[in-house]
Scaffold this active site. Sequence first.
Site, mmCIF file in Angstrom:
data_model
loop_
_atom_site.group_PDB
_atom_site.id
_atom_site.type_symbol
_atom_site.label_atom_id
_atom_site.label_comp_id
_atom_site.label_asym_id
_atom_site.label_seq_id
_atom_site.Cartn_x
_atom_site.Cartn_y
_atom_site.Cartn_z
ATOM 1 N N PRO A 155 -3.235 3.712 15.885
ATOM 2 C CA PRO A 155 -2.944 2.312 16.221
ATOM 3 C C PRO A 155 -4.204 1.443 16.267
ATOM 4 O O PRO A 155 -4.180 0.289 15.866
ATOM 5 C CB PRO A 155 -2.276 2.414 17.605
ATOM 6 N N GLN A 209 10.627 -15.411 -9.441
ATOM 7 C CA GLN A 209 10.690 -16.801 -9.914
ATOM 8 C C GLN A 209 11.533 -16.916 -11.184
ATOM 9 O O GLN A 209 12.366 -17.821 -11.300
ATOM 10 C CB GLN A 209 9.250 -17.297 -10.168
ATOM 11 N N GLU A 245 -3.629 3.512 1.696
ATOM 12 C CA GLU A 245 -4.676 4.317 1.032
ATOM 13 C C GLU A 245 -5.901 3.449 0.686
ATOM 14 O O GLU A 245 -6.554 3.636 -0.337
ATOM 15 C CB GLU A 245 -4.098 5.049 -0.183
ATOM 16 N N GLY A 266 17.471 -18.091 -8.136
ATOM 17 C CA GLY A 266 18.216 -17.697 -6.930
ATOM 18 C C GLY A 266 18.574 -16.213 -6.938
ATOM 19 O O GLY A 266 18.534 -15.552 -5.897
ATOM 20 N N GLN A 282 8.387 -22.698 -22.402
ATOM 21 C CA GLN A 282 7.024 -22.154 -22.379
ATOM 22 C C GLN A 282 6.625 -21.716 -20.962
ATOM 23 O O GLN A 282 5.905 -20.732 -20.784
ATOM 24 C CB GLN A 282 6.044 -23.212 -22.890
HETATM 25 C C1 LIG Z 1 4.117 1.803 4.881
HETATM 26 C C2 LIG Z 1 2.809 2.403 5.265
HETATM 27 C C3 LIG Z 1 2.592 3.755 5.091
HETATM 28 C C4 LIG Z 1 1.383 4.337 5.459
HETATM 29 N N1 LIG Z 1 1.213 5.693 5.319
HETATM 30 C C5 LIG Z 1 0.087 6.277 5.819
HETATM 31 C C6 LIG Z 1 -0.056 7.705 5.835
HETATM 32 O O1 LIG Z 1 0.808 8.442 5.336
HETATM 33 N N2 LIG Z 1 -1.155 8.235 6.437
HETATM 34 C C7 LIG Z 1 -2.126 7.466 6.994
HETATM 35 O O2 LIG Z 1 -3.098 8.003 7.515
HETATM 36 N N3 LIG Z 1 -2.031 6.105 6.982
HETATM 37 C C8 LIG Z 1 -0.954 5.499 6.409
HETATM 38 N N4 LIG Z 1 -0.827 4.126 6.423
HETATM 39 C C9 LIG Z 1 -1.887 3.323 7.028
HETATM 40 C C10 LIG Z 1 -2.680 2.524 6.013
HETATM 41 O O3 LIG Z 1 -3.468 3.377 5.236
HETATM 42 C C11 LIG Z 1 -3.469 1.453 6.797
HETATM 43 O O4 LIG Z 1 -2.532 0.501 7.257
HETATM 44 C C12 LIG Z 1 -4.533 0.797 5.944
HETATM 45 O O5 LIG Z 1 -5.565 1.704 5.636
HETATM 46 C C13 LIG Z 1 -5.149 -0.429 6.639
HETATM 47 O O6 LIG Z 1 -5.506 -0.142 7.955
HETATM 48 P P1 LIG Z 1 -5.019 -1.111 9.145
HETATM 49 O O7 LIG Z 1 -3.558 -1.307 8.983
HETATM 50 O O8 LIG Z 1 -5.502 -0.564 10.429
HETATM 51 O O9 LIG Z 1 -5.709 -2.477 8.840
HETATM 52 P P2 LIG Z 1 -7.184 -2.901 9.321
HETATM 53 O O10 LIG Z 1 -8.145 -1.829 8.991
HETATM 54 O O11 LIG Z 1 -7.094 -3.354 10.727
HETATM 55 O O12 LIG Z 1 -7.441 -4.139 8.383
HETATM 56 C C14 LIG Z 1 -6.890 -5.431 8.630
HETATM 57 C C15 LIG Z 1 -7.427 -6.384 7.566
HETATM 58 O O13 LIG Z 1 -8.858 -6.431 7.650
HETATM 59 C C16 LIG Z 1 -9.423 -6.104 6.388
HETATM 60 N N5 LIG Z 1 -10.665 -5.356 6.560
HETATM 61 C C17 LIG Z 1 -10.898 -4.279 7.360
HETATM 62 N N6 LIG Z 1 -12.160 -3.836 7.201
HETATM 63 C C18 LIG Z 1 -12.725 -4.627 6.263
HETATM 64 C C19 LIG Z 1 -14.018 -4.689 5.649
HETATM 65 N N7 LIG Z 1 -14.967 -3.802 5.942
HETATM 66 N N8 LIG Z 1 -14.248 -5.651 4.725
HETATM 67 C C20 LIG Z 1 -13.280 -6.553 4.392
HETATM 68 N N9 LIG Z 1 -12.057 -6.556 4.934
HETATM 69 C C21 LIG Z 1 -11.784 -5.595 5.854
HETATM 70 C C22 LIG Z 1 -8.372 -5.261 5.698
HETATM 71 O O14 LIG Z 1 -8.557 -5.256 4.302
HETATM 72 C C23 LIG Z 1 -7.096 -5.944 6.141
HETATM 73 O O15 LIG Z 1 -6.853 -7.059 5.323
HETATM 74 C C24 LIG Z 1 0.358 3.526 6.019
HETATM 75 C C25 LIG Z 1 0.575 2.155 6.172
HETATM 76 C C26 LIG Z 1 1.764 1.585 5.821
HETATM 77 C C27 LIG Z 1 1.962 0.104 6.041
#
Ligand SMILES: Cc1cc2nc3c(=O)[nH]c(=O)nc-3n(C[C@H](O)[C@H](O)[C@H](O)COP(=O)(O)OP(=O)(O)OC[C@H]3O[C@@H](n4cnc5c(N)ncnc54)[C@H](O)[C@@H]3O)c2cc1C
Length: 389
Positions: free
Chosen positions: A132, A344, A371, A348, A283
């Site tokens: 989290p 788009q 990922e 609808g 177009q």
């Molecule tokens: C449907 C789903 C399935 C998933 N499945 C898995 C799984 O099987 N196993 C697993 O381990 N995880 C899984 N994930 C987690 C996923 O890999 C993470 O959500 C993802 O890596 C982003 O991490 P975060 O959500 O904590 O976002 P954050 O790391 O909090 O990032 C929030 C924002 O800040 C940006 N940000 C963060 N750091 C930087 C930086 N250094 N430079 C620029 N921008 C930055 C990010 O790009 C993003 O836009 C899953 C997520 C979803 C939504």
Amino acid sequence: MSETALFSLTEEHEMIRQAARDFAQKEIAPIAAEFDETGDFPSKTIKKMGEMGFMGIEVPEEFGGAGMDTLSYVLALEEICKADASHGAIMSVNNSLFCYGLLKFASDPQKQKYLRAVASGQAIGAYSLTEPMSGSDAGTMRSRAVRDGDHYVINGRKSWVTSGPVADYVVLFTMTDADKKHHGITAFIIETDKPGFHVGKKEPKLGIRASATSEIVFEDYRVPAENRLGDEGQGFKIAMTVLDAGRIGIASQALGIAEAAYEASLLYAKEREAFGQPIGQFQGVAFKLADMKTRIEAARLLTYNAALAKEKTKKSGGRFTLEASMAKLFASETAMFVTHEAVQIHGGMGYSRELPIERYFRDAKITEIYEGTSEIQRLVISRLETGLR
Ligand SMILES: Cc1cc2nc3c(=O)[nH]c(=O)nc-3n(C[C@H](O)[C@H](O)[C@H](O)COP(=O)(O)OP(=O)(O)OC[C@H]3O[C@@H](n4cnc5c(N)ncnc54)[C@H](O)[C@@H]3O)c2cc1C
């Protein structure tokens, strides 16, 4: 689907692509909308995919897999995702994030026990890095594994685990030495039917709704030391190495979604009439199709190239990080662009749940997030190019 001149597929490639296409269109496409609506896990079709060898495509036959190459994996996954990206997400995690990690880092007994079961489709594998309070920045994770004799005791909460509620085995990344941050992460193979493992909150999702995603919770979970994957502190390296392979899977998923949206749009542009002519004659619509097609073919080249780069490393060693990140970045942004345009073009009806177009649009978004987000891909690519950190 058009072929790129650079890639001539072998008979074996054509066979797996055709087998995946037939299966996906016959068995998955008709149920995709229903499973998207309910969010149920599609156990029956996933089981059949296991029987067809799709859950461990690159794993050698001695460990229960189909023993094929990376391009075969990409072609099959692309076809599955054209029908339904949720099935593709489950397949991708099983193949790339679980099987590839074990193939590369597991001991022989670990491979015999866990890889064989997951690659053959008899068991489902998951990969759990995210928490989290820790996503892109894995070094801040709060879960802990503490050594206790010939076991480790694990406590903590992991989030967003694809296949979390149904997985038999999970590759878990957790801290054994928090002071060392990234270098204090260790990987373990977790059996989910043991005391102390709980499935937590189901994650409510925008798209890929039929791929079960949940938190998983560890409460004094005792894992034998022999289930450690690699050495203590090697977890971050394992996680990133595995993600290189995973990103090729997500690029294939994005490609499949984009193709499905494009093909539907092409058909619609020729059939739907407005102002006395097919809308494809305007177009404004025709140029959208041209841009969609061009980006898809560019994404295909990058994705297949990444597959070939990975294949090469099987003999020569080394990494394919750059190729995988570029493919994932470009293909996922292509999927978002193409599905946005597809909605788009359909007007609808693009917004209606009676057609799969809005599902493609919702499903495409995840490919820019998991990922490694698009921002993280740009970080990886630019660091590799500049050599600066
Ligand atoms: C449907 C789903 C399935 C998933 N499945 C898995 C799984 O099987 N196993 C697993 O381990 N995880 C899984 N994930 C987690 C996923 O890999 C993470 O959500 C993802 O890596 C982003 O991490 P975060 O959500 O904590 O976002 P954050 O790391 O909090 O990032 C929030 C924002 O800040 C940006 N940000 C963060 N750091 C930087 C930086 N250094 N430079 C620029 N921008 C930055 C990010 O790009 C993003 O836009 C899953 C997520 C979803 C939504």
